[in-house]
Design a protein around this motif. Sequence first.
Motif, PDB file in Angstrom:
ATOM      1  N   VAL A  54       0.999  -1.131   0.149  1.00 28.89           N
ATOM      2  CA  VAL A  54       0.069  -0.032   0.014  1.00 28.89           C
ATOM      3  C   VAL A  54       0.947   1.053  -0.053  1.00 28.89           C
ATOM      4  N   ALA A  55       2.223   1.166  -0.063  1.00 28.67           N
ATOM      5  CA  ALA A  55       3.039   2.086   0.119  1.00 28.67           C
ATOM      6  C   ALA A  55       2.843   3.626  -0.923  1.00 28.67           C
ATOM      7  N   ASP A  56       2.653   3.207  -2.167  1.00 33.86           N
ATOM      8  CA  ASP A  56       2.093   4.054  -3.157  1.00 33.86           C
ATOM      9  C   ASP A  56       1.011   5.011  -2.546  1.00 33.86           C
ATOM     10  N   ALA A  57      -0.116   4.466  -2.324  1.00 32.78           N
ATOM     11  CA  ALA A  57      -1.381   4.778  -2.128  1.00 32.78           C
ATOM     12  C   ALA A  57      -1.179   5.672  -0.785  1.00 32.78           C
ATOM     13  N   ALA A  58      -0.640   4.952  -0.101  1.00 30.87           N
ATOM     14  CA  ALA A  58      -0.294   5.596   1.358  1.00 30.87           C
ATOM     15  C   ALA A  58       0.362   6.999   1.311  1.00 30.87           C
ATOM     16  N   ALA A  59       1.267   6.932   0.467  1.00 27.13           N
ATOM     17  CA  ALA A  59       2.236   8.228   0.363  1.00 27.13           C
ATOM     18  C   ALA A  59       1.416   9.275  -0.257  1.00 27.13           C
ATOM     19  N   ILE A  60       0.782   8.963  -1.351  1.00 21.21           N
ATOM     20  CA  ILE A  60      -0.021  10.201  -2.018  1.00 21.21           C
ATOM     21  C   ILE A  60      -1.395  10.553  -1.016  1.00 21.21           C
ATOM     22  N   ALA A  61      -2.051   9.550  -0.446  1.00 17.11           N
ATOM     23  CA  ALA A  61      -3.084   9.939   0.412  1.00 17.11           C
ATOM     24  C   ALA A  61      -2.611  10.429   1.668  1.00 17.11           C
TER      25      ALA A  61
END
Length: 159
Positions: free
Chosen positions: A117-124
């Motif tokens: 979930v790293a990408d989604a978490a970083a963006i969100a």
Amino acid sequence: MGFVKRQLVFIPIASDELDMLVGGVAVDGRAAYTVTPELMAELEYDEDETEDAEHAAMVLASVAGLAAHGERVVVVAEVDPSLVRPGEDPANGQVQLTQCPPSAMIAWFAEEPGVDVADAAAIAKGMTIDQAWAQPQVQELLENHDLLWNDKVEYHGGS
């Protein structure tokens, strides 16, 4: 005392707060998500679509958790409605939970092992639900990875 109708709420947490299931972390004045009249209206659900609305509230809680904690971990509780106060974002089902005894907590949802979930978490991070929801990385996560339901008794042997 008569039977009190319980209200199903979804509490986005950090995974290191899962101890709240056994009283290790107190729940005081915490944002949670539930089926509000505003959520029903926003998503155009009818009265008989409560189950769909509950699933939507859980998913919205997971997006709130992603934005706040960088992960999707959601505790499910059935609370006395007197513990629930209006939240700042009722169209997304947000409420304030004044408290939640561990005995009211019935389960939790968490990511499948191995889901990145790293990408989604970083963006969100730090976004509102609506802002995070609009991100392609968050949509990809929601569309391709359902959260796994865990019974409370599975937590450290449970009670």
